[in-house]
Design a protein around this motif. Structure first.
Motif, PDB file in Angstrom:
ATOM      1  N   GLY A 104     -44.063 -18.731  -7.732  1.00  0.00           N
ATOM      2  CA  GLY A 104     -44.299 -19.520  -6.529  1.00  0.00           C
ATOM      3  C   GLY A 104     -43.185 -19.445  -5.518  1.00  0.00           C
ATOM      4  O   GLY A 104     -43.273 -19.978  -4.414  1.00  0.00           O
ATOM      5  N   GLY A 106     -42.257 -16.924  -3.921  1.00  0.00           N
ATOM      6  CA  GLY A 106     -42.566 -15.994  -2.835  1.00  0.00           C
ATOM      7  C   GLY A 106     -42.150 -14.574  -3.198  1.00  0.00           C
ATOM      8  O   GLY A 106     -42.046 -13.710  -2.338  1.00  0.00           O
ATOM      9  N   LYS A 107     -41.955 -14.343  -4.473  1.00  0.00           N
ATOM     10  CA  LYS A 107     -41.450 -13.044  -4.955  1.00  0.00           C
ATOM     11  C   LYS A 107     -42.386 -11.890  -4.606  1.00  0.00           C
ATOM     12  O   LYS A 107     -41.937 -10.871  -4.080  1.00  0.00           O
ATOM     13  CB  LYS A 107     -41.249 -13.151  -6.466  1.00  0.00           C
ATOM     14  CG  LYS A 107     -40.694 -11.938  -7.129  1.00  0.00           C
ATOM     15  CD  LYS A 107     -40.416 -12.228  -8.589  1.00  0.00           C
ATOM     16  CE  LYS A 107     -41.595 -12.847  -9.317  1.00  0.00           C
ATOM     17  NZ  LYS A 107     -42.804 -11.997  -9.344  1.00  0.00           N
ATOM     18  N   THR A 108     -43.677 -12.064  -4.896  1.00  0.00           N
ATOM     19  CA  THR A 108     -44.623 -10.966  -4.650  1.00  0.00           C
ATOM     20  C   THR A 108     -44.773 -10.715  -3.138  1.00  0.00           C
ATOM     21  O   THR A 108     -44.749  -9.569  -2.689  1.00  0.00           O
ATOM     22  CB  THR A 108     -45.988 -11.292  -5.314  1.00  0.00           C
ATOM     23  OG1 THR A 108     -45.730 -11.543  -6.698  1.00  0.00           O
ATOM     24  CG2 THR A 108     -46.954 -10.138  -5.192  1.00  0.00           C
ATOM     25  N   THR A 109     -44.893 -11.782  -2.390  1.00  0.00           N
ATOM     26  CA  THR A 109     -44.977 -11.644  -0.924  1.00  0.00           C
ATOM     27  C   THR A 109     -43.733 -10.953  -0.387  1.00  0.00           C
ATOM     28  O   THR A 109     -43.816 -10.066   0.463  1.00  0.00           O
ATOM     29  CB  THR A 109     -45.094 -13.054  -0.273  1.00  0.00           C
ATOM     30  OG1 THR A 109     -46.135 -13.766  -0.926  1.00  0.00           O
ATOM     31  CG2 THR A 109     -45.360 -12.976   1.206  1.00  0.00           C
ATOM     32  N   GLN A 140     -52.777  -9.292  -6.144  1.00  0.00           N
ATOM     33  CA  GLN A 140     -52.104  -9.692  -4.890  1.00  0.00           C
ATOM     34  C   GLN A 140     -51.222  -8.550  -4.373  1.00  0.00           C
ATOM     35  O   GLN A 140     -51.238  -8.229  -3.187  1.00  0.00           O
ATOM     36  CB  GLN A 140     -51.247 -10.933  -5.168  1.00  0.00           C
ATOM     37  CG  GLN A 140     -50.633 -11.564  -3.935  1.00  0.00           C
ATOM     38  CD  GLN A 140     -49.649 -12.667  -4.339  1.00  0.00           C
ATOM     39  OE1 GLN A 140     -49.528 -13.023  -5.508  1.00  0.00           O
ATOM     40  NE2 GLN A 140     -48.941 -13.206  -3.363  1.00  0.00           N
ATOM     41  N   LYS A 242     -39.197 -18.720   2.683  1.00  0.00           N
ATOM     42  CA  LYS A 242     -39.708 -19.960   3.296  1.00  0.00           C
ATOM     43  C   LYS A 242     -38.656 -20.675   4.142  1.00  0.00           C
ATOM     44  O   LYS A 242     -38.645 -21.907   4.207  1.00  0.00           O
ATOM     45  CB  LYS A 242     -40.271 -20.898   2.211  1.00  0.00           C
ATOM     46  CG  LYS A 242     -41.250 -20.193   1.274  1.00  0.00           C
ATOM     47  CD  LYS A 242     -41.860 -21.121   0.274  1.00  0.00           C
ATOM     48  CE  LYS A 242     -42.512 -20.327  -0.859  1.00  0.00           C
ATOM     49  NZ  LYS A 242     -43.003 -21.144  -1.941  1.00  0.00           N
ATOM     50  N   ASP A 244     -38.570 -20.732   7.123  1.00  0.00           N
ATOM     51  CA  ASP A 244     -39.263 -21.254   8.305  1.00  0.00           C
ATOM     52  C   ASP A 244     -39.845 -22.628   8.040  1.00  0.00           C
ATOM     53  O   ASP A 244     -40.204 -23.337   8.967  1.00  0.00           O
ATOM     54  CB  ASP A 244     -40.421 -20.315   8.662  1.00  0.00           C
ATOM     55  CG  ASP A 244     -41.350 -20.097   7.451  1.00  0.00           C
ATOM     56  OD1 ASP A 244     -40.847 -19.639   6.412  1.00  0.00           O
ATOM     57  OD2 ASP A 244     -42.544 -20.412   7.547  1.00  0.00           O
ATOM     58  N   GLU A 270     -45.284 -16.351   6.483  1.00  0.00           N
ATOM     59  CA  GLU A 270     -46.130 -15.800   5.414  1.00  0.00           C
ATOM     60  C   GLU A 270     -46.528 -14.351   5.665  1.00  0.00           C
ATOM     61  O   GLU A 270     -46.998 -13.669   4.767  1.00  0.00           O
ATOM     62  CB  GLU A 270     -47.385 -16.656   5.283  1.00  0.00           C
ATOM     63  CG  GLU A 270     -47.083 -18.038   4.732  1.00  0.00           C
ATOM     64  CD  GLU A 270     -48.343 -18.773   4.331  1.00  0.00           C
ATOM     65  OE1 GLU A 270     -48.859 -18.509   3.244  1.00  0.00           O
ATOM     66  OE2 GLU A 270     -48.805 -19.607   5.133  1.00  0.00           O
TER      67      GLU A 270
END
Ligand code: GDP
Length: 289
Positions: A104, A106-109, A140, A242, A244, A270
């Motif tokens: 959660g 944001g590693k993959t993003t 993803q 994140k 932002d 994102e």
């Protein structure tokens, strides 16, 4: 972005009324301390910062301008660690990066964002779908890779992340990729199994750097978990995701001063282009509004 901290720093500045007014500087320092702590800046970092800012303001001569300049100077000093240099290419490609972090975070993003960043710099990038822990992670990453138009290595029949990492690196060497980004398993909390698995992946292939993706919104926890990852597997850089969001801003200061690992990039949204090289001056300008 940091409305609360920016506002309370302004309040601190406004406490200084007259030139060379020591009492008003004291009030400003007390106010500043409160606002740094409220913004999730680690208490040790806060203490060091306010001591340095008070000294520097006195050295130059008490006034609002000298206080602001001292603030800028000392905040920049804290954020500047050797190695704030974005991406570093290995002399023996493919430059291989392990992307680590809690589920959660944001590693993959962020893996997709980094692939996009490198692709825009004309690098041939391969991402490897090594997060076999979270059910949707491979899917993803496939979608993200297609979106940013980079190649992906995955094996839907494989359950061993080491085998994925090895096969991906073989492919990257054989097909002359410049960079290989290996996504790894995230967990909800740090546990021994996760760390052992990461160590095994790290030791099974040539790894140039390990990046830790820290979720800015988790405040002090981001600093604590980054420290644990540093101790247990040895991280080379932190990417703050994140940044932002409704973040208090202080997390960058705490990680820079307490974890002792350079901040390399920040995630500021994102979308895939929402990744910036971490530049201390820029963060200070944002903090001060
Ligand atoms: P993972 O479990 O660590 O792989 O996390 P994901 O990559 O799935 O990200 C979790 C959520 O965070 C997703 O909804 C992402 O869109 C979001 N996210 C990631 N990075 C950022 C960022 O820099 N800013 C914002 N606002 N959201 C982000």
């Amino acid at each position: 972005m940091f409305d609360s901290i920016t506002g309370s720093i302004k309040n601190a500045v406004n406490k200084i009324r007259h030139k060379d007014d020591v009492a008003s500087l004291k009030k400003a320092i007390v106010e500043l301390k409160k606002s740094l702590l409220k913004a999730d800046v680690h208490h040790k970092t806060t203490k060091e910062l306010i001591t340095a800012i008070e000294l520097e303001t006195k050295r130059v001569g008490i006034g609002q301008d000298s206080f602001i300049n001292a603030l800028k100077l000392e905040l920049t000093k804290v954020l500047t660690t050797e190695g704030n240099q974005g991406f570093v290419y290995s002399n023996t490609p493919p430059t291989t990066i392990l992307m680590t972090g809690l589920q959660g975070s944001g590693k993959t993003t962020t893996t997709g964002k980094l692939a996009n960043y490198l692709k825009q710099r004309n690098k041939k990038v391969l991402v490897a779908a090594g997060d076999l822990q979270r059910l949707a992670a491979v899917e993803q990453l496939k979608q993200i890779a297609a979106q940013v138009e980079v190649d992906i290595y995955f094996d839907d029949n494989q359950t061993d992340p080491i085998a994925i990492a090895k096969a991906a690196q073989e492919k990257a060497i054989k097909e002359h990729y410049d960079v290989l980004l290996v996504d790894t398993a995230g967990r909800l909390a740090i546990d021994e199994e996760l760390m052992t698995q990461l160590k095994n992946v790290r030791d099974a292939i040539k790894v140039d750097e390990i990046f830790y993706v820290a979720d800015s919104l988790t405040g002090h926890d981001a600093t604590k978990t980054a420290s644990s990852f540093k101790e247990q597997i040895g991280i080379d850089g932190v990417i703050l995701s994140k940044y932002d969001g409704d973040t208090k801003g202080g997390v960058a200061l705490s990680i820079a001063s307490q974890v002792g690992v350079p901040l390399r990039f920040i995630g500021i949204g994102e979308k895939m282009p929402d990744l910036e090289v971490f530049i201390p001056d820029r963060i200070v300008s944002r903090l001060l509004g």
